[in-house]
Design a protein around this motif. Sequence first.
Motif, PDB file in Angstrom:
ATOM      1  N   GLU A  33      -3.726   8.640   8.227  1.00 33.82           N
ATOM      2  CA  GLU A  33      -3.921   7.368   7.609  1.00 33.82           C
ATOM      3  C   GLU A  33      -4.281   6.112   8.775  1.00 33.82           C
ATOM      4  OE1 GLU A  33      -1.547   7.404   3.338  1.00 33.82           O
ATOM      5  OE2 GLU A  33      -1.113   6.275   4.811  1.00 33.82           O
ATOM      6  N   VAL A  34      -5.303   5.426   8.495  1.00 36.04           N
ATOM      7  CA  VAL A  34      -5.879   4.298   9.347  1.00 36.04           C
ATOM      8  C   VAL A  34      -5.797   2.935   8.532  1.00 36.04           C
ATOM      9  CG1 VAL A  34      -7.493   3.421  10.916  1.00 36.04           C
ATOM     10  CG2 VAL A  34      -7.009   5.973  10.779  1.00 36.04           C
ATOM     11  N   ALA A  35      -5.100   1.986   8.903  1.00 36.79           N
ATOM     12  CA  ALA A  35      -5.142   0.711   8.417  1.00 36.79           C
ATOM     13  C   ALA A  35      -6.505  -0.288   8.334  1.00 36.79           C
ATOM     14  CB  ALA A  35      -3.937  -0.085   8.943  1.00 36.79           C
ATOM     15  N   ASN A  46     -15.894   6.094   5.592  1.00 40.02           N
ATOM     16  CA  ASN A  46     -14.720   5.893   6.454  1.00 40.02           C
ATOM     17  C   ASN A  46     -13.540   5.676   5.526  1.00 40.02           C
ATOM     18  OD1 ASN A  46     -15.844   4.024   9.440  1.00 40.02           O
ATOM     19  ND2 ASN A  46     -15.748   6.313   8.816  1.00 40.02           N
ATOM     20  N   GLN A  47     -12.527   6.077   5.672  1.00 38.66           N
ATOM     21  CA  GLN A  47     -11.227   5.678   4.857  1.00 38.66           C
ATOM     22  C   GLN A  47     -10.130   4.845   5.496  1.00 38.66           C
ATOM     23  OE1 GLN A  47      -9.801   9.111   2.839  1.00 38.66           O
ATOM     24  NE2 GLN A  47     -11.614   9.511   1.651  1.00 38.66           N
ATOM     25  N   ARG A  48      -9.799   3.856   4.895  1.00 45.07           N
ATOM     26  CA  ARG A  48      -8.920   2.954   5.224  1.00 45.07           C
ATOM     27  C   ARG A  48      -7.933   2.612   4.282  1.00 45.07           C
ATOM     28  NH1 ARG A  48     -11.356   4.618   8.826  1.00 45.07           N
ATOM     29  NH2 ARG A  48     -12.016   3.526  10.691  1.00 45.07           N
ATOM     30  N   THR A  49      -6.508   2.180   4.653  1.00 45.20           N
ATOM     31  CA  THR A  49      -5.572   1.865   3.764  1.00 45.20           C
ATOM     32  C   THR A  49      -5.334   0.284   3.927  1.00 45.20           C
ATOM     33  OG1 THR A  49      -3.571   2.016   5.563  1.00 45.20           O
ATOM     34  CG2 THR A  49      -4.204   3.790   4.483  1.00 45.20           C
ATOM     35  N   TYR A  50      -5.078  -0.208   2.637  1.00 43.33           N
ATOM     36  CA  TYR A  50      -4.877  -1.582   2.415  1.00 43.33           C
ATOM     37  C   TYR A  50      -4.065  -1.662   1.071  1.00 43.33           C
ATOM     38  CZ  TYR A  50      -5.237  -6.466   1.354  1.00 43.33           C
ATOM     39  OH  TYR A  50      -4.899  -7.789   0.889  1.00 43.33           O
ATOM     40  N   GLY A  51      -3.117  -2.376   1.288  1.00 36.92           N
ATOM     41  CA  GLY A  51      -2.056  -2.458   0.244  1.00 36.92           C
ATOM     42  C   GLY A  51      -1.571  -1.095  -0.024  1.00 36.92           C
ATOM     43  N   ASP A  52      -1.653  -0.939  -1.554  1.00 39.72           N
ATOM     44  CA  ASP A  52      -0.926   0.400  -1.930  1.00 39.72           C
ATOM     45  C   ASP A  52      -1.851   1.802  -1.719  1.00 39.72           C
ATOM     46  OD1 ASP A  52       1.292  -1.264  -2.287  1.00 39.72           O
ATOM     47  OD2 ASP A  52       1.062  -1.411  -4.376  1.00 39.72           O
TER      48      ASP A  52
END
Length: 311
Positions: A33-35, A46-52
């Motif tokens: 995971e990447v923020a 591209n995939q990014r994490t934000y929140g839940d």
Amino acid sequence: MTASARVMVPVEITASMLKAGTTIPETDVAMGEVAWVSGGTYEAANQRTYGDSVWGCKLAHTGRTEKPDVDSVYWYRVRPTNRMAPFDDYTNTKALATGSITYVFQPGFLNGLAVYGMEGATYSATVKDSPGGAVVRSWSGDLYSQASGFYELLFSPLVPTVQMSFDDIPLAPDAEVTITVSSDPGKRVAIGTIKVGDWRQFIGDGTGGGAEYGAESDRKSYTFRKYNLDGTYEIVKRTSSRNVNCSVVIDADQAMYADAILGEIMEVAVPFEASGLPRYGYLNTLGFVSGSIRADSAGTTSINLKIEGNI
């Protein structure tokens, strides 16, 4: 069957309820995971994490400051983060780790706990009456069913236990729950779904209240064949769900209570157990519950339940 059928009215677990001791970080770099970063440069896919959640990039862009959850032109939600995966309705979106995985959370009032999609060698579950308080209930054991006989013990592989439920939890309005699944160092461990809440029983007057004989479960596979233009195909592997159909006979005076339960859980995936007896475990599932209520006589009422299991 002698034990009462029951459903759990669940408490929604939010990120703020997760406490220190939870071993999966908000952005789990170990799982790739990447923020998301405001004003960053992103390529499509591209995939990014934000929140839940994990968000997928729709269109390449640079310098945008709108957050993914409100920027629907450029971002779409893919799935929950690894940390929050056990708190959606899907058992196949699992929290993954190696060696051991622990969740500590503070859901408030609960009298029941159910865990699905576990992978590992051992488990433990503890409920305290408050954060750091006294232990009011605890359970632990192996994640394998016991051999039915000496032959099975020597020559048959033990069947993994993938779901468990717990109850008889004393009233505690500020309870803290800890769940751990462990295995050997370096080996994969996982938790698919964690549900906590209030078990509601379909209780009779001593002559009814359990699911009647004739209750059945049905495994539904979501694996499918993807055909090519030349007639060849590939099999796309998916998990299966367990659907359950059963009837419960209750006292007529309990009919309105049963109707209220069904109304409360119609739009929510909930744990359902046709019987608490271990030999009827195949009649327990996590899914959407619907049902009809029939007046059989002046004294008894039948509830015909249909549970569509989740993957």
